[in-house]
Design an enzyme around this catalytic site. Structure first.
Site, PDB file in Angstrom:
ATOM      1  N   ASP A   1       0.844  -1.189   0.000  1.00  0.00           N
ATOM      2  CA  ASP A   1       0.000   0.000   0.000  1.00  0.00           C
ATOM      3  C   ASP A   1       0.885   1.246   0.000  1.00  0.00           C
ATOM      4  OD1 ASP A   1      -2.990   0.971   0.688  1.00  0.00           O
ATOM      5  OD2 ASP A   1      -1.563   2.237   1.767  1.00  0.00           O
ATOM      6  N   ILE A   2       0.557   2.212  -0.876  1.00  0.00           N
ATOM      7  CA  ILE A   2       1.335   3.451  -0.948  1.00  0.00           C
ATOM      8  C   ILE A   2       1.017   4.307   0.276  1.00  0.00           C
ATOM      9  CG2 ILE A   2       1.786   5.535  -2.287  1.00  0.00           C
ATOM     10  CD1 ILE A   2       0.902   4.001  -4.777  1.00  0.00           C
TER      11      ILE A   2
ATOM     12  N   ASN B   1      -3.341  12.900  -3.493  1.00  0.00           N
ATOM     13  CA  ASN B   1      -4.515  13.262  -4.282  1.00  0.00           C
ATOM     14  C   ASN B   1      -5.105  14.593  -3.837  1.00  0.00           C
ATOM     15  OD1 ASN B   1      -4.664  11.227  -6.171  1.00  0.00           O
ATOM     16  ND2 ASN B   1      -5.906   9.873  -4.891  1.00  0.00           N
TER      17      ASN B   1
ATOM     18  N   ASP C   1      -2.216   9.679 -10.083  1.00  0.00           N
ATOM     19  CA  ASP C   1      -2.026   8.656 -11.121  1.00  0.00           C
ATOM     20  C   ASP C   1      -0.548   8.479 -11.451  1.00  0.00           C
ATOM     21  OD1 ASP C   1      -4.727   8.288 -11.209  1.00  0.00           O
ATOM     22  OD2 ASP C   1      -5.038   9.360 -13.100  1.00  0.00           O
TER      23      ASP C   1
ATOM     24  N   GLU D   1      -4.819   2.324  -4.280  1.00  0.00           N
ATOM     25  CA  GLU D   1      -3.371   2.411  -4.120  1.00  0.00           C
ATOM     26  C   GLU D   1      -2.771   1.113  -3.593  1.00  0.00           C
ATOM     27  OE1 GLU D   1      -5.095   4.230  -0.272  1.00  0.00           O
ATOM     28  OE2 GLU D   1      -5.667   3.939  -2.357  1.00  0.00           O
TER      29      GLU D   1
END
Length: 340
Positions: free
Chosen positions: A214-215, A222, A231, A257
């Site tokens: 997971d980022i 965002n 993106d 993500e």
């Protein structure tokens, strides 16, 4: 005759769809492909009129336009489109079977006629009868040669049609398994691959491991920089994982993500090593954006949870254990790998 017409029509449409989509810069997704197959088939006049109007007015086929066309004209007919592809494939198969049967019948008739000629030869024919017999054999041989030449040409043509259809279906299958934004495998591809690994473990006890990635702070990217920058972050992380994971291992975007990496034949220690390489590679680079790369996003980091298959596991339980370790990594401060 109707089957041959269907076959020729389908082949003709298949050769029109992809070049047109390429010309209009339309991504080859199953949904977009369905739109343009219907357009060239001219079975949906409302769809054709809508697209012709868009082209006449130089409207760009943006993702929003493509989605609107699909929702309005195609979505309810998707099962019908799939059924049509199945029918056309069956027509190809039936045509091939028929041609092979024809070849068998021609050979059988030739063999029977030769037996008849042999019987006549044993009856001591006179010269006129012998001349007629030789002429009959020669004519029969010429007929078989001509028939087989025509059959060979027909089979080559049919083989080309089958190859073309297979190529189109392979392309659609690949598109259906690919995440459009990152070009990684998508969730569907992962689930099919995971099911294969579960079966392999049940049958042969072949080990495999799973990474759940997971980022870190993705929502912040965002909210601060906008979804386009989000993106770019997703694409950067995907590229880093592609360059790190090789061979039979599968990398997929699971959703949002989150990413998954499945490592066949990897024990826990090996999987943790791969996870650390992924984490380190992603965190080393500072991502800059803008025309002159002056806007620095800082270091992108990921948290990773690792789990290895155990007796009694299925795809869901293995994923749940990797996901649990992912949240352990988040609670430990992020940018780390956790496993159990």
């Amino acid at each position: 005759m109707h089957n041959n017409q269907n076959l020729e029509q389908t082949s003709h449409i298949l050769h029109l769809v992809l070049p047109k989509m390429s010309e209009l810069a339309i991504p080859v997704t199953p949904e977009n492909y369905a739109i343009w197959f219907d357009y060239f088939a001219e079975t949906n006049l409302n769809l054709k009129r809508a697209i012709d109007g868009l082209i006449a007015n130089d409207v760009k086929f943006t993702p929003e336009v493509n989605l609107g066309l699909y929702n309005r004209f195609i979505e309810e007919r998707s099962p019908e489109i799939i059924e049509n592809v199945q029918i056309e494939t069956q027509i190809l198969i039936n045509s091939l079977v028929h041609k092979i049967e024809q070849l068998g019948e021609g050979t059988a008739n030739f063999s029977g006629n030769l037996s008849e000629f042999n019987q006549k030869l044993q009856s001591n024919p006179n010269s006129d009868e012998l001349t007629l017999l030789v002429m009959s054999i020669a004519a029969e041989v010429e007929q078989v040669i001509a028939s087989n030449r025509h059959m060979s040409e027909s089979l080559v043509s049919l083989s080309d049609e089958i190859a073309n259809l297979k190529s189109e279906m392979d392309n659609l299958s690949k598109v259906a398994m690919t995440d459009e934004l990152t070009s990684l495998n998508n969730r569907r591809a992962y689930e099919l691959f995971a099911a294969e690994q579960m079966t392999k473990f049940t049958d042969t006890q072949t080990v495999c491991s799973l990474l759940m990635i997971d980022i870190d702070n993705f929502k912040q990217f965002n909210e601060t920089f906008g979804h386009l920058i989000g993106d770019k972050v997703l694409a950067y992380v995907a590229l880093a994982m592609k360059h790190t994971v090789k061979g039979d291992d599968l990398v997929a975007r699971y959703g949002g993500e989150e990413f998954v990496v499945m490592l066949p034949n990897a024990k826990l220690a090996d999987a943790v090593n791969v996870a650390e390489k992924i984490r380190e590679r992603i965190s080393l680079k500072q991502l800059s954006i803008g025309k002159e790369k002056k806007q620095n996003l800082g270091h992108i980091t990921v948290s990773i949870g690792v789990a290895t298959i155990q007796t009694g596991d299925d795809a869901d339980t293995l994923l749940a254990r990797a996901d649990e370790q992912l949240y352990v990594a988040k609670r430990a401060g992020k940018n780390c790998v956790k496993y159990a």
